[in-house]
Design a protein around this motif. Sequence first.
Motif, PDB file in Angstrom:
ATOM      1  N   GLN A 173       0.917  -1.345   0.138  1.00 48.20           N
ATOM      2  CA  GLN A 173      -0.055   0.181  -0.003  1.00 48.20           C
ATOM      3  C   GLN A 173       0.935   1.124   0.240  1.00 48.20           C
ATOM      4  N   SER A 174       2.059   1.252   0.223  1.00 43.54           N
ATOM      5  CA  SER A 174       2.982   2.469   0.364  1.00 43.54           C
ATOM      6  C   SER A 174       3.117   2.934  -0.613  1.00 43.54           C
ATOM      7  N   VAL A 175       2.933   2.571  -2.011  1.00 41.80           N
ATOM      8  CA  VAL A 175       3.039   3.254  -3.210  1.00 41.80           C
ATOM      9  C   VAL A 175       1.883   4.555  -3.365  1.00 41.80           C
ATOM     10  N   HIS A 176       0.919   4.357  -2.455  1.00 45.56           N
ATOM     11  CA  HIS A 176      -0.164   5.231  -2.739  1.00 45.56           C
ATOM     12  C   HIS A 176       0.074   6.262  -1.448  1.00 45.56           C
ATOM     13  N   HIS A 177       0.996   5.933  -0.603  1.00 46.27           N
ATOM     14  CA  HIS A 177       1.117   6.952   0.501  1.00 46.27           C
ATOM     15  C   HIS A 177       2.581   7.660   0.739  1.00 46.27           C
ATOM     16  N   LEU A 178       3.221   7.220  -0.123  1.00 50.48           N
ATOM     17  CA  LEU A 178       4.575   7.764   0.092  1.00 50.48           C
ATOM     18  C   LEU A 178       4.898   8.607  -1.413  1.00 50.48           C
ATOM     19  N   LYS A 179       5.516   9.829  -1.151  1.00 47.41           N
ATOM     20  CA  LYS A 179       5.845  10.621  -2.698  1.00 47.41           C
ATOM     21  C   LYS A 179       7.098  10.197  -2.987  1.00 47.41           C
ATOM     22  N   ASP A 180       7.285   9.744  -4.085  1.00 42.42           N
ATOM     23  CA  ASP A 180       8.505   9.428  -4.882  1.00 42.42           C
ATOM     24  C   ASP A 180       8.390   9.529  -6.314  1.00 42.42           C
ATOM     25  N   HIS A 213      10.085   8.148  -8.389  1.00 40.94           N
ATOM     26  CA  HIS A 213      10.548   7.193  -9.152  1.00 40.94           C
ATOM     27  C   HIS A 213       9.814   5.805  -8.721  1.00 40.94           C
ATOM     28  N   THR A 214       8.664   6.134  -8.221  1.00 39.37           N
ATOM     29  CA  THR A 214       7.760   5.024  -7.814  1.00 39.37           C
ATOM     30  C   THR A 214       6.745   4.975  -8.648  1.00 39.37           C
ATOM     31  N   SER A 215       6.511   3.969  -9.368  1.00 42.31           N
ATOM     32  CA  SER A 215       5.160   3.563 -10.228  1.00 42.31           C
ATOM     33  C   SER A 215       3.886   3.588  -9.108  1.00 42.31           C
ATOM     34  N   LYS A 216       2.956   3.908  -9.335  1.00 38.61           N
ATOM     35  CA  LYS A 216       1.729   4.118  -8.717  1.00 38.61           C
ATOM     36  C   LYS A 216       0.775   2.605  -9.073  1.00 38.61           C
ATOM     37  N   GLY A 217       1.424   2.144 -10.107  1.00 30.23           N
ATOM     38  CA  GLY A 217       0.732   0.628 -10.563  1.00 30.23           C
ATOM     39  C   GLY A 217       1.007  -0.491  -9.519  1.00 30.23           C
ATOM     40  N   THR A 218       0.293  -1.623  -9.790  1.00 26.77           N
ATOM     41  CA  THR A 218       0.381  -2.683  -8.947  1.00 26.77           C
ATOM     42  C   THR A 218       1.774  -3.218  -9.330  1.00 26.77           C
ATOM     43  N   PRO A 219       2.665  -3.400  -8.089  1.00 28.37           N
ATOM     44  CA  PRO A 219       4.091  -3.726  -8.431  1.00 28.37           C
ATOM     45  C   PRO A 219       4.292  -5.169  -9.095  1.00 28.37           C
ATOM     46  N   LYS A 273      15.272   6.448   0.735  1.00 28.96           N
ATOM     47  CA  LYS A 273      14.200   5.540   0.777  1.00 28.96           C
ATOM     48  C   LYS A 273      13.813   4.828   1.836  1.00 28.96           C
ATOM     49  N   MET A 274      14.624   4.313   2.768  1.00 27.90           N
ATOM     50  CA  MET A 274      14.516   3.485   3.949  1.00 27.90           C
ATOM     51  C   MET A 274      13.924   4.277   5.275  1.00 27.90           C
ATOM     52  N   LEU A 275      14.620   5.539   5.206  1.00 27.26           N
ATOM     53  CA  LEU A 275      13.980   6.509   6.211  1.00 27.26           C
ATOM     54  C   LEU A 275      12.439   6.882   5.968  1.00 27.26           C
ATOM     55  N   GLN A 276      12.006   7.002   4.948  1.00 23.59           N
ATOM     56  CA  GLN A 276      10.657   7.062   4.464  1.00 23.59           C
ATOM     57  C   GLN A 276       9.842   5.938   4.769  1.00 23.59           C
ATOM     58  N   TYR A 277      10.430   4.793   4.729  1.00 22.06           N
ATOM     59  CA  TYR A 277       9.600   3.435   5.102  1.00 22.06           C
ATOM     60  C   TYR A 277       9.453   3.345   6.613  1.00 22.06           C
ATOM     61  N   LYS A 278      10.624   3.722   7.116  1.00 20.22           N
ATOM     62  CA  LYS A 278      10.832   3.942   8.530  1.00 20.22           C
ATOM     63  C   LYS A 278       9.822   4.694   9.438  1.00 20.22           C
ATOM     64  N   ARG A 279       9.440   5.953   8.779  1.00 20.93           N
ATOM     65  CA  ARG A 279       8.496   6.786   9.325  1.00 20.93           C
ATOM     66  C   ARG A 279       7.078   6.378   8.875  1.00 20.93           C
ATOM     67  N   TYR A 280       7.006   5.563   7.602  1.00 21.38           N
ATOM     68  CA  TYR A 280       5.609   5.116   7.436  1.00 21.38           C
ATOM     69  C   TYR A 280       5.296   3.995   8.294  1.00 21.38           C
ATOM     70  N   LEU A 281       6.219   3.016   8.551  1.00 18.90           N
ATOM     71  CA  LEU A 281       5.681   1.962   9.454  1.00 18.90           C
ATOM     72  C   LEU A 281       5.488   2.435  10.786  1.00 18.90           C
ATOM     73  N   LYS A 282       5.922   3.614  11.176  1.00 18.82           N
ATOM     74  CA  LYS A 282       5.855   4.060  12.528  1.00 18.82           C
ATOM     75  C   LYS A 282       4.313   4.758  12.698  1.00 18.82           C
ATOM     76  N   ARG A 283       3.618   4.968  11.617  1.00 17.14           N
ATOM     77  CA  ARG A 283       2.212   5.315  11.706  1.00 17.14           C
ATOM     78  C   ARG A 283       1.385   4.110  12.129  1.00 17.14           C
ATOM     79  N   TYR A 284       1.844   3.016  11.846  1.00 15.03           N
ATOM     80  CA  TYR A 284       1.105   1.762  12.175  1.00 15.03           C
ATOM     81  C   TYR A 284       1.626   0.955  13.533  1.00 15.03           C
ATOM     82  N   ASN A 285       2.418   1.722  14.131  1.00 17.50           N
ATOM     83  CA  ASN A 285       3.042   1.337  15.649  1.00 17.50           C
ATOM     84  C   ASN A 285       3.985   0.055  15.450  1.00 17.50           C
TER      85      ASN A 285
END
Length: 534
Positions: A346-353, A355-361, A394-406
């Motif tokens: 689901q992160s492709v819809h929530h993280l701005k990048d 270089h990230t395609s919004k389609g199904t990976p 990119k990994m720092l983005q994911y760290k912050r993203y996962l933090k939203r879900y505890n």
Amino acid sequence: MEQLLLSFYNLKITAFHQSSVSEQLKVSQKHLSRSLKRWQDSGYLTFKSARGRGNQSTVQWFVDIDTLYFNKVNAMLTPYQLSDAIQYLTWDWSIHHKQMLITKANQLLGVSTADVDKLVVKKRYAPLYSHPLEVVDINSANILSNVYDTLVAYDKHSNQYHFKIAQHIDFYDDHAVIYLRKNIYFHDGTQVTAEDIKRCLSHAIAFQETKVLLSPIVSMEVINKLTLKIYYNDFSYFKDVLCKLNLAIYKQDKQQIIGTGPFYIAMNNEFQTTLKSFNQYYGYQSYLDEVELIYIPKLKESNFMLSDSDTFQHIEVTDGFYYVLSLAQNKLSDLQKATVHYLFQQSVHHLKDIHTSKGTPYILKNQPLSLKPLNKLEDHFSITIVYPSYIEKKMLQYKRYLKRYNIEAVLKPIDIMTSFKSEITVEGDIYIHGMFFSEAESFEYFTLLYQNKTMHHHLSQQYPLLSDYYATYITTDTREWNELNHAINQSLFESHTLYPIFNITQEVKVPNSIHNAKVTTAGFYNFSEVVIKR
């Protein structure tokens, strides 16, 4: 000139805490303190260290470092010193001076027709390797594919195979006969013979990264100067192996590695690579006489500048993917694995990048897979993510993203060479990296499973069927591999063992004057086929 001095000057501060400034500048407090004393002794500034807890250090400047350094670099930006000056463009300049330097550099970057047709390309990453046998990354492959030729080539745009150094190859169940072209020469002018092919294949058979792929070979026999016979068992994919850049034909002396491709390497260092056209190339003579690649680490996109007045076509390319590999030593529960998989999907819809395609990976282009929403998401747990250090942002983005879900993500970077060459046995739960398929997809997926050291080490311990499938692969025609690939890909996805996070998308800016360029996310790379129309 000193990069740290310029960076400190352009912080534009007069009072500061050394701990926070050293963190900003990515140096230790001790290193910063020593540097401040040295700069004071040189007359650039006066510095007063803080006394007591909570107090700030102060600095007073006597020299405008930004202007001083700008004048020095600006004077270096000439056609004769351009390669020396390029490295300074990534320093922390004031906005005004940085724009001036980049504008002037761009005016010098392009095709020069005074003496030769020369294309100058600005790229972010330099190649990691210069030896074809060692190549594992796309930046090395894109450049070295112009320097070294293989016996056979696969064109992913047309989905066709065609002969290169080989005039023809007869493939049989237990052997192949390779007939070489008569007019193939190394860059030193010596002719390529069957003995050279045998030598290169022998080295590849013994080389750690390619010996698994070539393990079916039993023996090789030189029939004559231009004919080689190779005996093997269960080698239905031999033609695909011969297309790999790692199997390119080369010779080596004490000073350099010599290829047969349309260009040879005239110069190569950490800042630039110069390719020059090889006049004795057996194929079509390239339109370009010279290609100069200049590496600027903080560059956001590859640039192919011809002139300031040239117009561009913006080509969006989706090529390659980032994946998650469950590490054999992971300590996650099944629900935790599923939760992480779903959130990454689901992160492709929530993280701005950009270089990230919004389609199904997807890993396999014709098999995009989606995980259904979970009834319950696990939270309040920790996950250790291992990854190559160059994707830290990119990994720092994911760290912050996962933090939203505890979910607490512990980041564990490794150096890029370890990421390519190691089984990765450090403590961790998942490994994240990028991948790019340059050859036929059905064959590349097979090599991902069985040749990639990291992948095979961890998959074989979590997916026992992998060894059984190998026996099926080597006894099955490669044209039937798609069905095998899809079955394995589906199983690994559903077990959260291997799955894509996103596909890489990039806008490549190519001047309208350049024609016949094959474009990938790393820019275009077929320099020998490029034509410039003015």
